[in-house]
Design a protein around this motif. Structure first.
Motif, PDB file in Angstrom:
ATOM      1  N   UNK A   1      -9.941  10.103   3.144  1.00 56.60           N
ATOM      2  CA  UNK A   1      -9.977   8.773   2.539  1.00 56.60           C
ATOM      3  C   UNK A   1      -8.992   8.671   1.380  1.00 56.60           C
ATOM      4  N   UNK A   2      -8.287   7.548   1.300  1.00 59.42           N
ATOM      5  CA  UNK A   2      -7.346   7.296   0.195  1.00 59.42           C
ATOM      6  C   UNK A   2      -7.587   5.888  -0.345  1.00 59.42           C
ATOM      7  N   UNK A   3      -7.072   5.622  -1.547  1.00 58.53           N
ATOM      8  CA  UNK A   3      -7.282   4.307  -2.152  1.00 58.53           C
ATOM      9  C   UNK A   3      -6.104   3.370  -1.886  1.00 58.53           C
ATOM     10  N   UNK A   4      -6.178   2.161  -2.441  1.00 54.42           N
ATOM     11  CA  UNK A   4      -5.172   1.135  -2.129  1.00 54.42           C
ATOM     12  C   UNK A   4      -3.819   1.372  -2.801  1.00 54.42           C
TER      13      UNK A   4
ATOM     14  N   UNK B   1      -9.364   3.549   2.309  1.00 58.52           N
ATOM     15  CA  UNK B   1      -8.766   3.496   3.643  1.00 58.52           C
ATOM     16  C   UNK B   1      -8.933   4.854   4.318  1.00 58.52           C
ATOM     17  N   UNK B   2      -9.274   4.840   5.595  1.00 63.28           N
ATOM     18  CA  UNK B   2      -9.362   6.083   6.353  1.00 63.28           C
ATOM     19  C   UNK B   2      -7.963   6.455   6.829  1.00 63.28           C
ATOM     20  N   UNK B   3      -7.383   7.486   6.192  1.00 56.74           N
ATOM     21  CA  UNK B   3      -6.035   7.925   6.549  1.00 56.74           C
ATOM     22  C   UNK B   3      -6.044   8.747   7.826  1.00 56.74           C
ATOM     23  N   UNK B   4      -7.069   9.584   7.998  1.00 56.31           N
ATOM     24  CA  UNK B   4      -7.197  10.410   9.207  1.00 56.31           C
ATOM     25  C   UNK B   4      -8.674  10.497   9.568  1.00 56.31           C
ATOM     26  N   UNK B   5      -8.997  10.238  10.818  1.00 54.79           N
ATOM     27  CA  UNK B   5     -10.391  10.243  11.267  1.00 54.79           C
ATOM     28  C   UNK B   5     -10.766  11.583  11.890  1.00 54.79           C
TER      29      UNK B   5
ATOM     30  N   UNK C   1      -5.522   7.781  -9.116  1.00 55.05           N
ATOM     31  CA  UNK C   1      -4.177   7.423  -8.641  1.00 55.05           C
ATOM     32  C   UNK C   1      -3.981   7.836  -7.182  1.00 55.05           C
ATOM     33  N   UNK C   2      -2.776   7.574  -6.673  1.00 55.97           N
ATOM     34  CA  UNK C   2      -2.505   7.750  -5.242  1.00 55.97           C
ATOM     35  C   UNK C   2      -2.369   9.202  -4.821  1.00 55.97           C
ATOM     36  N   UNK C   3      -2.340  10.127  -5.769  1.00 57.62           N
ATOM     37  CA  UNK C   3      -2.179  11.536  -5.408  1.00 57.62           C
ATOM     38  C   UNK C   3      -3.496  12.183  -4.998  1.00 57.62           C
ATOM     39  N   UNK C   4      -4.590  11.449  -5.114  1.00 57.71           N
ATOM     40  CA  UNK C   4      -5.910  11.994  -4.824  1.00 57.71           C
ATOM     41  C   UNK C   4      -6.478  11.435  -3.523  1.00 57.71           C
ATOM     42  N   UNK C   5      -7.172  12.281  -2.767  1.00 56.68           N
ATOM     43  CA  UNK C   5      -7.847  11.867  -1.542  1.00 56.68           C
ATOM     44  C   UNK C   5      -9.249  12.463  -1.540  1.00 56.68           C
ATOM     45  N   UNK C   6     -10.114  11.862  -0.750  1.00 60.14           N
ATOM     46  CA  UNK C   6     -11.486  12.351  -0.629  1.00 60.14           C
ATOM     47  C   UNK C   6     -11.791  12.631   0.831  1.00 60.14           C
ATOM     48  N   UNK C   7     -12.740  13.516   1.068  1.00 58.21           N
ATOM     49  CA  UNK C   7     -13.290  13.720   2.405  1.00 58.21           C
ATOM     50  C   UNK C   7     -14.682  13.115   2.415  1.00 58.21           C
TER      51      UNK C   7
END
Length: 285
Positions: free
Chosen positions: A89-92, A162-166, A144-150
């Protein structure tokens, strides 16, 4: 009067999905940690607590088992089996270049379930552990945009991600068992769900470490043709080599077989505790 249901939160966790699958209309309260949720039941802040018990890939959630045994002993009144689908998951603020991801946040079990994906696609990203997948999603939504979540689709929806990879989990057959706890031990009332099976969970402590002790314990179930779905040892925390066993029996407690098992094991010097006899519900996403 509706019951108050507690769960490992915040919003967007798999525990919240499990709660929503069984309970409708009740007051639902999130807790930041598993011990806080269990304490909430013990202190009567909530009527029922739902906590993760075991994952098909990573195994037992030891914090749950150890806290239930050593700190707060509550009866298990139901089990929920939930299919687990992990997404990146990533942000806008993210601009669709995966190379910009420097940090990945999630619960330790979620990270472990996605090791192969992270190794292959994000080998240089730093891994950060959070108290839940929901808290990871909440953090990333405000960073910021450098961070993602699972996390799951509910987390993406709750926090505008946003789901970047499912389906980035390493194995397709990924499920988690959740324990439903209640101080009273009364049967749980759920909505429109089919009971898949019944189960009884026992805690057995051996009198001492001697050859054939575990074999004798298991024989008490075997000759009665009682099917065991799980056997696990955990440290007693009283010294090296001291263990208790958690045993799941695939049938409800009855007045014939189980008293016989208890009597036989107690004659061997074992201590037997019934942790719960309960229905098992399977959720289908």
């Amino acid at each position: 009067m509706s019951k108050k249901i507690g769960y490992l939160g915040p919003k967007g966790t798999f525990t919240k999905i499990a709660v929503d699958s069984l309970f409708n209309g009740e007051v639902k309260k999130s807790y930041a940690t598993i011990p806080e949720c269990i304490d909430g039941v013990q202190n009567e802040e909530i009527d029922i607590g739902v906590v993760p018990l075991e994952n098909a890939i990573e195994g037992t959630v030891h914090l749950t088992i150890d806290y239930m045994i050593h700190q707060v002993r509550l009866p298990i009144i139901a089990e929920i089996v939930v299919p687990i689908k992990q997404h990146l998951l990533v942000n806008d603020k993210f601009d669709q270049s995966r190379d910009q991801i420097a940090n990945v946040y999630s619960h330790s079990h979620a990270i472990a379930q996605c090791h192969q994906y992270l190794h292959k696609h994000l080998p240089d990203a730093d891994i950060h552990y959070t108290t839940s997948t929901g808290s990871a999603a909440e953090f990333v939504s405000e960073s910021d945009a450098s961070n993602a979540a699972i996390g799951n689709e509910l987390a993406a929806e709750e926090y505008g991600l946003t789901i970047l990879a499912k389906d980035i989990h390493d194995y397709a057959n990924n499920h988690t068992r959740f324990a439903v706890l209640s101080k009273t031990g009364d049967p749980v009332q759920i909505r429109e769900q089919t009971i898949e099976t019944q189960k009884t969970t026992l805690m057995i402590t051996l009198p001492s470490d001697y050859a054939g002790a575990l074999h004798q314990v298991l024989s008490a179930f075997a000759w009665r043709k009682m099917n065991l779905s799980k056997i696990e040892s955990r440290p007693m925390k009283t010294g090296l080599g001291n263990y208790f066993f958690i045993i799941d029996v695939n049938q409800p407690y009855d007045s014939v077989l189980f008293p016989g098992v208890q009597a036989e094991l107690e004659a061997l010097g074992c201590k037997v505790t019934i942790l719960g006899t309960y229905p098992v519900f399977h959720m289908h996403l």
